[in-house]
Design an enzyme around this catalytic site. Structure first.
Site, short mmCIF file in Angstrom:
data_model
loop_
_atom_site.label_atom_id
_atom_site.label_comp_id
_atom_site.label_asym_id
_atom_site.label_seq_id
_atom_site.Cartn_x
_atom_site.Cartn_y
_atom_site.Cartn_z
N HIS A 16 0.84 -1.19 0.00
CA HIS A 16 0.00 0.00 0.00
C HIS A 16 0.88 1.24 0.00
O HIS A 16 2.10 1.14 0.07
CB HIS A 16 -0.98 0.00 1.18
CG HIS A 16 -0.34 0.12 2.53
ND1 HIS A 16 -1.02 0.46 3.66
CD2 HIS A 16 0.94 -0.08 2.94
CE1 HIS A 16 -0.22 0.47 4.72
NE2 HIS A 16 0.97 0.14 4.30
N CYS A 25 5.86 5.88 4.89
CA CYS A 25 4.73 5.09 4.39
C CYS A 25 3.96 5.78 3.26
O CYS A 25 3.01 5.21 2.72
CB CYS A 25 3.79 4.70 5.53
SG CYS A 25 4.54 3.53 6.66
N HIS A 29 5.03 0.34 -0.48
CA HIS A 29 5.74 -0.64 0.35
C HIS A 29 4.77 -1.75 0.71
O HIS A 29 3.57 -1.64 0.47
CB HIS A 29 6.31 0.01 1.61
CG HIS A 29 5.28 0.52 2.56
ND1 HIS A 29 4.52 1.65 2.31
CD2 HIS A 29 4.84 0.03 3.74
CE1 HIS A 29 3.68 1.84 3.31
NE2 HIS A 29 3.84 0.86 4.19
N HIS A 31 3.72 -5.35 3.37
CA HIS A 31 3.75 -5.97 4.69
C HIS A 31 3.37 -7.44 4.60
O HIS A 31 2.63 -7.85 3.70
CB HIS A 31 2.73 -5.30 5.63
CG HIS A 31 3.02 -3.86 5.90
ND1 HIS A 31 4.04 -3.43 6.70
CD2 HIS A 31 2.41 -2.74 5.44
CE1 HIS A 31 4.03 -2.11 6.76
NE2 HIS A 31 3.05 -1.66 5.99
N HIS A 75 -1.31 -10.50 -1.93
CA HIS A 75 -0.45 -10.10 -3.04
C HIS A 75 -1.11 -9.04 -3.94
O HIS A 75 -1.10 -9.14 -5.17
CB HIS A 75 0.00 -11.32 -3.86
CG HIS A 75 1.09 -12.07 -3.16
ND1 HIS A 75 0.84 -12.99 -2.17
CD2 HIS A 75 2.43 -12.00 -3.29
CE1 HIS A 75 1.97 -13.47 -1.71
NE2 HIS A 75 2.96 -12.88 -2.38
N GLU A 136 0.89 -5.70 11.18
CA GLU A 136 1.52 -5.37 9.89
C GLU A 136 3.04 -5.50 9.93
O GLU A 136 3.66 -5.65 8.89
CB GLU A 136 1.10 -3.99 9.39
CG GLU A 136 1.71 -2.82 10.07
CD GLU A 136 1.40 -1.49 9.38
OE1 GLU A 136 0.43 -1.41 8.61
OE2 GLU A 136 2.15 -0.55 9.61
#
Length: 150
Positions: A16, A25, A29, A31, A75, A136
């Protein structure tokens, strides 16, 4: 009879970007998310029921969460569709990437609210969603409790 809580853990990978955020953020990137789903209810007492002694079959809970969350979000790249990220999302879609557009900033806090609503809609009337924990990173997670949202 006693109420019993049942918890099942799920994992998925997703990326996201947080539009307008003032830290790292804001960049694309990803998680390795871990979702803990806890429901509460009474064990089935009818000894003719194949689910005798269970609050919910772990397989039934898995089916709900897998269909509505894991299989949908795993994904993918998640973007708030109400931001300029929409242009990037559309370009990535054209290139064959799996993109999810949501009506909220895709933070862990907002995702867990979305997940709670999705799960609650699928549970029988005898079982209640008790809580969710969405992790996360190894050290960061959000929690949602039904009792905080009544």
């Amino acid at each position: 009879m006693n109420s019993i809580r049942i918890t099942k853990k799920f994992s998925f990978e997703a990326g996201h970007a947080l539009y307008g955020y003032d830290g790292k953020c804001k960049n694309l990137h990803g998680h390795s998310y871990h979702l803990y789903v806890t429901v509460i209810g009474m064990p089935i007492l009818d000894n003719t029921n194949v689910k005798f002694g269970m609050v919910i079959d772990f397989g039934d809970l898995k089916k709900i969460v897998k269909e509505d969350i894991v299989d949908v979000f795993d994904h993918t790249m998640i973007f708030n569709k109400n931001t300029p990220h929409l242009k990037l999302a559309n370009e990535l879609k054209k290139q064959g990437h799996d993109i999810i557009l949501v009506d909220y900033q895709p933070t862990t806090e907002m995702m867990i609210i979305d997940f709670a609503e999705k799960i609650k809609k699928r549970l029988s009337t005898t079982i209640k969603l008790h809580s969710l924990k969405l992790q996360e990173t190894a050290t960061s997670y959000a929690e949602w409790y039904a009792s905080d949202n009544e």
